[in-house]
Scaffold this active site. Structure first.
Site, PDB file in Angstrom:
ATOM      1  N   GLU A 113       0.819  -1.202   0.000  1.00  0.00           N
ATOM      2  CA  GLU A 113       0.000   0.000   0.000  1.00  0.00           C
ATOM      3  C   GLU A 113       0.855   1.255   0.000  1.00  0.00           C
ATOM      4  O   GLU A 113       1.910   1.307   0.625  1.00  0.00           O
ATOM      5  CB  GLU A 113      -0.927  -0.009   1.211  1.00  0.00           C
ATOM      6  CG  GLU A 113      -1.993  -1.066   1.065  1.00  0.00           C
ATOM      7  CD  GLU A 113      -3.008  -1.058   2.181  1.00  0.00           C
ATOM      8  OE1 GLU A 113      -4.107  -1.564   1.964  1.00  0.00           O
ATOM      9  OE2 GLU A 113      -2.699  -0.546   3.269  1.00  0.00           O
ATOM     10  N   CYS A 146       3.548  -4.592  16.507  1.00  0.00           N
ATOM     11  CA  CYS A 146       3.057  -3.609  17.480  1.00  0.00           C
ATOM     12  C   CYS A 146       1.539  -3.797  17.617  1.00  0.00           C
ATOM     13  O   CYS A 146       0.841  -3.950  16.611  1.00  0.00           O
ATOM     14  CB  CYS A 146       3.375  -2.191  17.016  1.00  0.00           C
ATOM     15  SG  CYS A 146       5.138  -1.944  16.773  1.00  0.00           S
ATOM     16  N   GLY A 189       5.657  -1.743   7.022  1.00  0.00           N
ATOM     17  CA  GLY A 189       7.006  -2.264   7.198  1.00  0.00           C
ATOM     18  C   GLY A 189       7.907  -1.427   8.070  1.00  0.00           C
ATOM     19  O   GLY A 189       7.618  -0.270   8.387  1.00  0.00           O
ATOM     20  N   GLU A 190       9.022  -2.034   8.471  1.00  0.00           N
ATOM     21  CA  GLU A 190      10.025  -1.367   9.292  1.00  0.00           C
ATOM     22  C   GLU A 190      11.244  -1.094   8.395  1.00  0.00           C
ATOM     23  O   GLU A 190      11.965  -2.018   8.025  1.00  0.00           O
ATOM     24  CB  GLU A 190      10.394  -2.252  10.487  1.00  0.00           C
ATOM     25  CG  GLU A 190      11.632  -1.810  11.255  1.00  0.00           C
ATOM     26  CD  GLU A 190      11.688  -0.332  11.581  1.00  0.00           C
ATOM     27  OE1 GLU A 190      10.717   0.209  12.129  1.00  0.00           O
ATOM     28  OE2 GLU A 190      12.725   0.295  11.262  1.00  0.00           O
ATOM     29  N   HIS A 246       6.019   5.888  21.502  1.00  0.00           N
ATOM     30  CA  HIS A 246       4.743   5.396  22.038  1.00  0.00           C
ATOM     31  C   HIS A 246       4.731   5.059  23.526  1.00  0.00           C
ATOM     32  O   HIS A 246       3.658   4.976  24.129  1.00  0.00           O
ATOM     33  CB  HIS A 246       4.221   4.197  21.244  1.00  0.00           C
ATOM     34  CG  HIS A 246       4.144   4.459  19.772  1.00  0.00           C
ATOM     35  ND1 HIS A 246       3.628   5.621  19.260  1.00  0.00           N
ATOM     36  CD2 HIS A 246       4.561   3.731  18.707  1.00  0.00           C
ATOM     37  CE1 HIS A 246       3.701   5.593  17.936  1.00  0.00           C
ATOM     38  NE2 HIS A 246       4.279   4.455  17.584  1.00  0.00           N
ATOM     39  N   CYS A 364      -2.366   6.325   9.531  1.00  0.00           N
ATOM     40  CA  CYS A 364      -1.297   5.565  10.187  1.00  0.00           C
ATOM     41  C   CYS A 364      -1.827   4.296  10.814  1.00  0.00           C
ATOM     42  O   CYS A 364      -2.822   4.313  11.517  1.00  0.00           O
ATOM     43  CB  CYS A 364      -0.721   6.353  11.343  1.00  0.00           C
ATOM     44  SG  CYS A 364      -0.115   7.928  10.917  1.00  0.00           S
TER      45      CYS A 364
HETATM   46  N1  SAH Z   1       7.568   0.723  11.108  1.00  0.00           N
HETATM   47  C1  SAH Z   1       7.836   2.114  11.136  1.00  0.00           C
HETATM   48  C2  SAH Z   1       7.145   2.912  10.032  1.00  0.00           C
HETATM   49  C3  SAH Z   1       5.738   2.511   9.699  1.00  0.00           C
HETATM   50  S1  SAH Z   1       4.505   2.789  10.959  1.00  0.00           S
HETATM   51  C4  SAH Z   1       7.467   2.696  12.479  1.00  0.00           C
HETATM   52  O1  SAH Z   1       6.868   1.997  13.277  1.00  0.00           O
HETATM   53  O2  SAH Z   1       7.852   3.843  12.713  1.00  0.00           O
HETATM   54  C5  SAH Z   1       4.219   4.549  10.742  1.00  0.00           C
HETATM   55  C6  SAH Z   1       3.679   5.268  11.957  1.00  0.00           C
HETATM   56  O3  SAH Z   1       2.296   4.963  12.201  1.00  0.00           O
HETATM   57  C7  SAH Z   1       4.442   4.895  13.213  1.00  0.00           C
HETATM   58  O4  SAH Z   1       4.690   6.014  14.007  1.00  0.00           O
HETATM   59  C8  SAH Z   1       3.441   3.993  13.878  1.00  0.00           C
HETATM   60  O5  SAH Z   1       3.688   3.876  15.237  1.00  0.00           O
HETATM   61  C9  SAH Z   1       2.146   4.699  13.573  1.00  0.00           C
HETATM   62  N2  SAH Z   1       0.968   3.876  13.803  1.00  0.00           N
HETATM   63  C10 SAH Z   1       0.880   2.527  13.722  1.00  0.00           C
HETATM   64  N3  SAH Z   1      -0.390   2.136  14.037  1.00  0.00           N
HETATM   65  C11 SAH Z   1      -1.091   3.256  14.308  1.00  0.00           C
HETATM   66  C12 SAH Z   1      -2.451   3.511  14.667  1.00  0.00           C
HETATM   67  N4  SAH Z   1      -3.320   2.525  14.773  1.00  0.00           N
HETATM   68  N5  SAH Z   1      -2.824   4.785  14.854  1.00  0.00           N
HETATM   69  C13 SAH Z   1      -1.946   5.801  14.706  1.00  0.00           C
HETATM   70  N6  SAH Z   1      -0.653   5.646  14.371  1.00  0.00           N
HETATM   71  C14 SAH Z   1      -0.229   4.379  14.172  1.00  0.00           C
HETATM   72 FE1  SF4 Z   2       5.200  -1.528  14.492  1.00  0.00          FE
HETATM   73 FE2  SF4 Z   2       5.810   0.155  12.441  1.00  0.00          FE
HETATM   74 FE3  SF4 Z   2       5.766  -2.546  12.075  1.00  0.00          FE
HETATM   75 FE4  SF4 Z   2       3.474  -1.228  12.481  1.00  0.00          FE
HETATM   76  S1  SF4 Z   2       4.834  -0.984  10.732  1.00  0.00           S
HETATM   77  S2  SF4 Z   2       4.110  -3.187  13.446  1.00  0.00           S
HETATM   78  S3  SF4 Z   2       4.124   0.378  13.908  1.00  0.00           S
HETATM   79  S4  SF4 Z   2       7.166  -1.403  13.428  1.00  0.00           S
END
Ligand code: SAH
Ligand code: SF4
Length: 371
Positions: A113, A146, A189-190, A246, A364
């Site tokens: 996506e 997460c 993704g990370e 977080h 997000c």
């Molecule tokens: N994996 C990386 C980048 C992708 S996630 C990371 O975790 O930073 C992008 C952002 O969206 C991150 O800050 C993540 O914590 C946030 N995010 C994930 N799930 C979310 C949710 N349900 N509501 C708001 N932000 C969220």
């Molecule tokens: Fe966590 Fe970022 Fe992976 Fe979502 S995309 S599981 S927020 S590390």
């Protein structure tokens, strides 16, 4: 609000290229340096890689046959040994707020996506905000799990190549018939679990041979992988870094981000202090406010201390519902404004992110791979 953080979502170096040449045979798995090395290995002149990149990234060539100023023998060899298979939008949804979400199908059928967030100016001449921000995915899925994130729940399918990450930006630019001004590696993704390809993509986006987007308009968001932060600190470009925090206390962070248990907060704090000292750049800490989970005064106090120690900016994110089940239900905090005031009173530069594209599940954490 800072333009790089309009929406939360998510690059190759020399090291990666040596690997990609041996193991990958698709153009989109390459970055600029990989292509240069390949052309050198094929005894081509040094400017060939530049010429091919311009065709692919600036002139949107559908295939090598279109590259009429390349020798026919080279075009044939490229088509056989390094096929160019462009991504196609399998689905596209448009939000009430003009955000667009794409489900892109890659050559092997894997879907990722991508989200496009146009500025509020709507593109008409004379309007103030002509930005077009693209939120790209660095992996199909994510292995870190997460609890608040839809991507994390789906698990990891595979990492993307540098060109596959950059391709997402090209598709959006074509769809909007506009130049993309900002890119955030905040999609699925990370990125630091796929460091080389992520950096290669950032370099493609930054390069005058490809997208020519200024490094300060390119942001990578990590959940806090320390080795990646240390590597980025040593890169010469001014790419921006966001870190998803977080929780600033270990026990809570372990609960919310179980995949990060091997990356303790103490080590993350040191890495960010070092990053700041070496790069001179300010990091942004992302913090999604969850009611009765991480929005108590004690949580915010710990956050303020962490931000102060790392000289970071805090970006509060509203929680976007992802229908979390199992680990207890999560809901958005009603205390966003108070939390921002609390942090500012503690001397921390704080912004609150406005969510975009929620009605099309493009916000997000809502990217689960099924547009
Ligand atoms: N994996 C990386 C980048 C992708 S996630 C990371 O975790 O930073 C992008 C952002 O969206 C991150 O800050 C993540 O914590 C946030 N995010 C994930 N799930 C979310 C949710 N349900 N509501 C708001 N932000 C969220
Ligand atoms: Fe966590 Fe970022 Fe992976 Fe979502 S995309 S599981 S927020 S590390």
């Amino acid at each position: 609000m800072r333009n790089n953080f309009v929406l939360g979502i998510g690059i190759t170096g020399l090291q990666s290229c040596t690997v990609t040449i041996d193991t990958m045979q698709d153009f989109l798995s390459y970055d600029l340096e990989g292509l240069r090395l390949l052309m050198a290995a094929w005894d081509q002149p040094s400017w060939r890689a530049r010429q091919i990149s311009a065709w692919v990234w600036q002139r949107d060539a559908a295939d090598y046959a279109a590259m009429t100023d390349l020798p026919a023998s080279l075009r044939e060899r490229l088509a056989t040994e390094l096929p160019l298979r462009r991504a196609a939008a399998a689905e596209r949804r448009v939000s009430r707020d003009a955000t667009r979400k794409y489900l892109l199908r890659l050559a092997d059928g894997v879907a990722v996506e991508t989200v496009a967030i146009p500025g509020t100016g709507g593109g008409s001449s004379g309007s103030a905000d002509q930005r077009l921000t693209v939120c790209v995915s660095s992996q199909a899925g994510c292995a870190l799990g997460c609890v608040f994130c839809a991507t994390g729940r789906a698990g990891l399918t595979r990492s993307l190549g540098a060109g596959e990450i950059a391709e997402q930006v090209r598709v959006v630019s074509e769809d909007f018939s506009r130049v993309v001004t900002n890119v955030v590696v905040m999609g699925q993704g990370e990125p630091f679990a796929n460091y080389d390809a992520t950096l290669g993509a950032l370099r493609l986006l930054n390069s005058p041979e490809a997208f020519n987007i200024g490094a300060r308009h390119l942001t990578v968001s990590t959940s806090g992988l320390i080795a990646g932060i240390a590597r980025l600190a040593a890169e010469p470009e001014q790419f921006r870094l966001a870190v998803s925090l977080h929780a600033a206390t270990q026990e809570l962070r372990d609960r919310l981000m179980p995949g990060l248990r091997g990356q303790p907060l103490t080590a993350l704090r040191e890495a960010l202090i070092d990053y700041r000292a070496r790069s001179g750049r300010r990091v942004s800490l992302e913090y999604v406010l969850l009611r009765d989970v991480n929005d108590h005064e004690s949580d915010l106090d710990a956050l303020a201390n962490f931000a102060r120690a790392t000289q970071a900016h805090v970006n509060l994110l509203p929680y976007n519902d992802t229908g979390t089940k199992g680990s207890g239900s999560l809901s958005p905090s009603a205390r966003t404004r108070e939390a921002a005031e609390f942090l500012r009173a503690a001397g921390i530069e704080t912004s609150v992110r406005r969510s975009r594209g929620e009605d099309i599940a493009a916000a997000c954490g809502q990217l689960a791979g099924s547009a």
